[in-house]
Design an enzyme around this catalytic site. Structure first.
Site, PDB file in Angstrom:
ATOM      1  N   GLY A  18       0.794  -1.224   0.000  1.00 22.94           N
ATOM      2  CA  GLY A  18       0.000   0.000   0.000  1.00 22.94           C
ATOM      3  C   GLY A  18       0.823   1.269   0.000  1.00 22.94           C
ATOM      4  CE  LYS A  19       6.405  -0.164  -1.610  1.00 27.08           C
ATOM      5  NZ  LYS A  19       5.713  -1.436  -1.836  1.00 27.08           N
ATOM      6  CG  HIS A  54       1.295   1.988 -10.377  1.00 29.14           C
ATOM      7  ND1 HIS A  54       1.417   2.529  -9.119  1.00 29.14           N
ATOM      8  CD2 HIS A  54       1.669   0.695 -10.259  1.00 29.14           C
ATOM      9  CE1 HIS A  54       1.842   1.603  -8.284  1.00 29.14           C
ATOM     10  NE2 HIS A  54       1.997   0.484  -8.948  1.00 29.14           N
ATOM     11  CD  GLU A  66       5.400   7.474 -18.678  1.00 30.09           C
ATOM     12  OE1 GLU A  66       5.970   7.063 -19.712  1.00 30.09           O
ATOM     13  OE2 GLU A  66       4.225   7.199 -18.390  1.00 30.09           O
TER      14      GLU A  66
END
Length: 173
Positions: A18-19, A54, A66
């Protein structure tokens, strides 16, 4: 739980703990424009799917940079007052694969951060809590990531370990 005075926050833990969600919540709670530095590279179909997931989980309106290698430069050009780096784990792997000096690059990141007035949240993994890897490359990676995590934790204002989705405060201002 989200300290507004913290400028450098390290969020660590195991895979799928869950970071990223925790770091995203923190970034949103600050109420400032957010830039997201993504270090993942889509090297196979499964990784492409993870990256897409994500992307879909990120709030609309966030700037996405990115950048698999030049993270310090991405931090400097990020438009948001809050920058979320997800993740150090992949950045270290990318640097190793490119033959770069990981800990030197990390110092460049900290120097770039010092030049800004931004809040930086860094997501990383704890890979050194399991068995000793059976090959030299994996052991070197584990050791370098451990050293990078330790250096960032030293510099950080706040450090959280996520265990089964639960944030455990390790360090706070």
């Amino acid at each position: 739980m989200f300290y507004r005075g913290a400028r450098l926050i390290l969020v660590t833990g195991g895979a799928r703990a869950g970071k990223s969600a925790f770091a995203q919540e923190w970034a949103q709670a600050l109420g400032q424009p957010v830039s997201f530095i993504a270090t993942a590279q889509p090297q196979d179909e499964e990784m492409r799917q993870r990256i897409e997931q994500h992307r879909a989980e990120r709030p609309p309106g966030w700037e996405t940079l990115e950048e698999p290698l030049e993270v310090p430069q991405a931090l400097l050009r990020a438009g948001g007052r809050v920058v979320l780096l997800d993740c150090l784990t992949l950045w270290v792997a990318n640097l190793m694969e490119a033959g770069r000096e990981v800990l030197l690059e990390l110092e460049h990141l900290l120097a770039a951060f010092a030049e800004t007035d931004k809040t930086l949240l860094v997501v990383t993994n704890e890979v050194g809590m399991g068995i000793v890897p059976d090959n030299a490359l994996a052991r070197r990676y584990r050791d370098l990531l451990g050293a990078a995590n330790r250096r960032l934790a030293e510099a950080a204002d706040a450090v959280y370990l996520l265990v089964a989705g639960i944030p455990v405060k390790i360090k706070s201002p």
